[in-house]
Design a protein around this motif. Structure first.
Motif, PDB file in Angstrom:
ATOM      1  N   UNK A  52       0.828  -1.203   0.000  1.00 56.35           N
ATOM      2  CA  UNK A  52       0.000   0.000   0.000  1.00 56.35           C
ATOM      3  C   UNK A  52       0.866   1.259   0.000  1.00 56.35           C
ATOM      4  N   UNK A  53       2.048   1.168   0.582  1.00 58.30           N
ATOM      5  CA  UNK A  53       2.962   2.309   0.617  1.00 58.30           C
ATOM      6  C   UNK A  53       3.763   2.479  -0.664  1.00 58.30           C
ATOM      7  N   UNK A  54       3.610   1.542  -1.608  1.00 53.52           N
ATOM      8  CA  UNK A  54       4.290   1.652  -2.891  1.00 53.52           C
ATOM      9  C   UNK A  54       5.586   0.870  -3.012  1.00 53.52           C
ATOM     10  N   UNK A  55       6.021   0.197  -1.931  1.00 54.63           N
ATOM     11  CA  UNK A  55       7.246  -0.602  -1.992  1.00 54.63           C
ATOM     12  C   UNK A  55       7.025  -1.843  -2.843  1.00 54.63           C
ATOM     13  N   UNK A  56       8.071  -2.302  -3.477  1.00 55.32           N
ATOM     14  CA  UNK A  56       8.014  -3.510  -4.297  1.00 55.32           C
ATOM     15  C   UNK A  56       8.586  -4.664  -3.490  1.00 55.32           C
TER      16      UNK A  56
END
Length: 94
Positions: A52-56
């Motif tokens: 959700x925070x955009x980390x892969x």
């Protein structure tokens, strides 16, 4: 009897790793650099999810498909000992 789909239980090693690992963890598990992990993602050899925070994060299942094999760790005291190199001695010749 229920009509629910059969759900396969994950292996013990998958339980301890979870569903996904960070890019850095994937590199350590595969014994490659972070750059190589990103290259393998780009080539489609590793699958990822976005948080959700955009980390892969790399899916653990794709690590197994890429050749990751969990190693058993010894719990004996002798396995925990390490070799300590003696200090270097320098000759002082003029």
């Amino acid at each position: 009897m229920s009509n629910a789909a059969h759900i396969e239980k994950p292996s013990l090693s998958a339980l301890s790793l979870g569903r996904s690992v960070s890019i850095e963890q994937a590199g350590r598990l595969l014994h490659v650099s972070r750059r190589t992990v990103y290259t393998r993602i780009r080539e489609g050899r590793l699958q990822t999810v976005r948080t959700l925070g955009g980390s892969q994060r790399v899916l653990v299942e794709s690590l197994y498909n890429a050749g990751f094999q969990p190693q058993a760790f010894s719990t004996s005291a002798s396995a925990a000992t390490s070799f300590i190199r003696p200090p270097r001695t320098y000759s002082t010749s003029s």
